[in-house]
Design a protein around this motif. Structure first.
Motif, PDB file in Angstrom:
ATOM      1  N   PRO A   1     -51.691  63.679  31.249  1.00 52.40           N
ATOM      2  CA  PRO A   1     -51.948  63.299  29.853  1.00 52.40           C
ATOM      3  C   PRO A   1     -53.318  63.771  29.343  1.00 52.40           C
ATOM      4  N   VAL A   2     -54.312  63.777  30.219  1.00 51.12           N
ATOM      5  CA  VAL A   2     -55.638  64.253  29.809  1.00 51.12           C
ATOM      6  C   VAL A   2     -55.585  65.745  29.518  1.00 51.12           C
ATOM      7  N   VAL A   3     -54.884  66.498  30.356  1.00 51.37           N
ATOM      8  CA  VAL A   3     -54.736  67.935  30.133  1.00 51.37           C
ATOM      9  C   VAL A   3     -53.949  68.194  28.849  1.00 51.37           C
TER      10      VAL A   3
ATOM     11  N   THR B   1     -56.133  69.367  21.501  1.00 46.00           N
ATOM     12  CA  THR B   1     -57.387  69.431  20.750  1.00 46.00           C
ATOM     13  C   THR B   1     -57.947  70.845  20.673  1.00 46.00           C
ATOM     14  N   HIS B   2     -57.684  71.671  21.668  1.00 46.07           N
ATOM     15  CA  HIS B   2     -58.195  73.049  21.634  1.00 46.07           C
ATOM     16  C   HIS B   2     -57.310  73.961  20.790  1.00 46.07           C
TER      17      HIS B   2
ATOM     18  N   ILE C   1     -63.197  68.446  32.807  1.00 41.42           N
ATOM     19  CA  ILE C   1     -64.511  68.071  32.273  1.00 41.42           C
ATOM     20  C   ILE C   1     -64.989  69.107  31.258  1.00 41.42           C
ATOM     21  N   VAL C   2     -64.806  70.377  31.560  1.00 40.87           N
ATOM     22  CA  VAL C   2     -65.168  71.432  30.606  1.00 40.87           C
ATOM     23  C   VAL C   2     -64.336  71.301  29.337  1.00 40.87           C
ATOM     24  N   GLY C   3     -63.060  71.048  29.501  1.00 39.56           N
ATOM     25  CA  GLY C   3     -62.189  70.904  28.331  1.00 39.56           C
ATOM     26  C   GLY C   3     -62.576  69.745  27.445  1.00 39.56           C
ATOM     27  N   LEU C   4     -62.946  68.626  28.061  1.00 39.99           N
ATOM     28  CA  LEU C   4     -63.365  67.472  27.268  1.00 39.99           C
ATOM     29  C   LEU C   4     -64.704  67.721  26.584  1.00 39.99           C
ATOM     30  N   ARG C   5     -65.597  68.437  27.244  1.00 37.00           N
ATOM     31  CA  ARG C   5     -66.910  68.710  26.640  1.00 37.00           C
ATOM     32  C   ARG C   5     -66.824  69.743  25.524  1.00 37.00           C
ATOM     33  N   THR C   6     -65.801  70.586  25.540  1.00 38.84           N
ATOM     34  CA  THR C   6     -65.684  71.639  24.524  1.00 38.84           C
ATOM     35  C   THR C   6     -64.497  71.417  23.599  1.00 38.84           C
ATOM     36  N   ARG C   7     -63.987  70.209  23.508  1.00 39.44           N
ATOM     37  CA  ARG C   7     -62.787  69.970  22.702  1.00 39.44           C
ATOM     38  C   ARG C   7     -63.034  70.143  21.212  1.00 39.44           C
ATOM     39  N   LYS C   8     -64.275  70.060  20.763  1.00 39.95           N
ATOM     40  CA  LYS C   8     -64.610  70.268  19.349  1.00 39.95           C
ATOM     41  C   LYS C   8     -64.994  71.713  19.077  1.00 39.95           C
ATOM     42  N   LEU C   9     -64.641  72.602  19.981  1.00 41.06           N
ATOM     43  CA  LEU C   9     -65.027  74.006  19.873  1.00 41.06           C
ATOM     44  C   LEU C   9     -64.494  74.644  18.601  1.00 41.06           C
ATOM     45  N   ARG C  10     -63.291  74.317  18.222  1.00 40.33           N
ATOM     46  CA  ARG C  10     -62.691  74.911  17.030  1.00 40.33           C
ATOM     47  C   ARG C  10     -63.446  74.505  15.781  1.00 40.33           C
ATOM     48  N   GLU C  11     -63.765  73.211  15.651  1.00 41.02           N
ATOM     49  CA  GLU C  11     -64.518  72.758  14.481  1.00 41.02           C
ATOM     50  C   GLU C  11     -65.924  73.356  14.470  1.00 41.02           C
ATOM     51  N   THR C  12     -66.537  73.432  15.636  1.00 41.22           N
ATOM     52  CA  THR C  12     -67.875  73.998  15.748  1.00 41.22           C
ATOM     53  C   THR C  12     -67.848  75.470  15.380  1.00 41.22           C
ATOM     54  N   LYS C  13     -66.805  76.169  15.801  1.00 44.43           N
ATOM     55  CA  LYS C  13     -66.690  77.588  15.478  1.00 44.43           C
ATOM     56  C   LYS C  13     -66.533  77.785  13.986  1.00 44.43           C
ATOM     57  N   SER C  14     -65.736  76.950  13.329  1.00 48.48           N
ATOM     58  CA  SER C  14     -65.554  77.110  11.885  1.00 48.48           C
ATOM     59  C   SER C  14     -66.836  76.775  11.133  1.00 48.48           C
ATOM     60  N   ILE C  15     -67.613  75.795  11.609  1.00 51.84           N
ATOM     61  CA  ILE C  15     -68.891  75.478  10.979  1.00 51.84           C
ATOM     62  C   ILE C  15     -69.865  76.630  11.176  1.00 51.84           C
ATOM     63  N   ALA C  16     -69.892  77.210  12.389  1.00 48.65           N
ATOM     64  CA  ALA C  16     -70.795  78.322  12.661  1.00 48.65           C
ATOM     65  C   ALA C  16     -70.414  79.541  11.832  1.00 48.65           C
ATOM     66  N   THR C  17     -69.138  79.820  11.704  1.00 46.89           N
ATOM     67  CA  THR C  17     -68.689  80.949  10.898  1.00 46.89           C
ATOM     68  C   THR C  17     -69.027  80.711   9.433  1.00 46.89           C
ATOM     69  N   TYR C  18     -68.860  79.481   8.970  1.00 48.94           N
ATOM     70  CA  TYR C  18     -69.169  79.139   7.586  1.00 48.94           C
ATOM     71  C   TYR C  18     -70.664  79.284   7.316  1.00 48.94           C
ATOM     72  N   SER C  19     -71.505  78.876   8.273  1.00 53.50           N
ATOM     73  CA  SER C  19     -72.944  78.952   8.072  1.00 53.50           C
ATOM     74  C   SER C  19     -73.450  80.375   8.109  1.00 53.50           C
ATOM     75  N   GLN C  20     -72.695  81.305   8.691  1.00 48.55           N
ATOM     76  CA  GLN C  20     -73.121  82.695   8.737  1.00 48.55           C
ATOM     77  C   GLN C  20     -72.719  83.469   7.489  1.00 48.55           C
ATOM     78  N   THR C  21     -71.762  82.959   6.726  1.00 41.64           N
ATOM     79  CA  THR C  21     -71.329  83.688   5.533  1.00 41.64           C
ATOM     80  C   THR C  21     -72.306  83.429   4.401  1.00 41.64           C
ATOM     81  N   PRO C  22     -72.581  84.449   3.557  1.00 45.81           N
ATOM     82  CA  PRO C  22     -73.504  84.258   2.445  1.00 45.81           C
ATOM     83  C   PRO C  22     -72.908  83.292   1.419  1.00 45.81           C
TER      84      PRO C  22
END
Length: 179
Positions: A17-19, A25-26, A155-176
């Motif tokens: 279930p954790v997997v 989430t990923h 453990i890696v999966g749980l620590r990086t489960r917000k990777l998609r949201e973080t990626k979209s925020i990072a991409t948004y912050s890089q656009t003019p």
């Protein structure tokens, strides 16, 4: 009865279930490692069920032997996921480091498991055989390394489960910004 099969069934029924949660989430941002880890857990559950019914079952022992492939592919997926995200902003590099460190830890335990299988096949000694060997050797060199590699990936999966949201925020912050 072989003690490894019930242990496999119990541990991977708890981890599945954790997997599945990590897989959901990923989503597509990290599909490969979590898909293969899900298949690995499912194969261990099926192997555990077959092994409990008949510990001498050829099918259960084949699933036990071949199942390590999905774990290796899952680690490869972690490395791929880290590679895909390398072009993003500097603070995002911490997540990439987490992915790569998790891959190294998991590969260490997978290496122990693979070396055990190689020694068992090359020596042809019955006491260290993955099928007929002593339970304590099989638990120490086959079961525990697989569980620890799976836990490292979880453990890696749980620590990086917000990777998609973080990626979209990072991409948004890089656009003019057009103000």
């Amino acid at each position: 009865m072989n003690g490894v099969f019930p242990a496999d069934l119990a541990v991977y029924l708890l981890l599945a279930p954790v997997v599945a949660y990590i897989f959901v989430t990923h989503r597509w941002a990290g599909f490969l490692p979590w898909y293969y880890l899900s298949v690995f857990c499912l194969a261990r559950i099926v192997g555990g069920i077959l092994g409990i019914c008949d510990s001498e079952s050829l099918a259960a022992n084949i699933i036990q032997s071949v199942g390590i492939l999905q774990l290796i592919l899952g680690v490869d997926g972690l490395v791929h996921e880290a590679y895909v995200h390398t072009e993003l902003v500097e603070w995002f590099k911490q997540l990439i480091d987490i992915l790569l460190q998790g891959a190294v830890v998991a590969l260490l335990f997978i290496g122990i498991r693979v070396m055990y299988s190689l020694v068992a096949v090359c020596t042809q000694r019955r006491d260290i055989s993955p099928v007929y060997g002593k339970t304590d050797i099989r638990v120490t060199l086959m079961f525990l390394p697989e569980v620890l590699a799976t836990l490292a990936m979880i453990i890696v999966g749980l620590r990086t489960r917000k990777l998609r949201e973080t990626k979209s925020i990072a991409t948004y912050s890089q656009t003019p910004q057009n103000c």
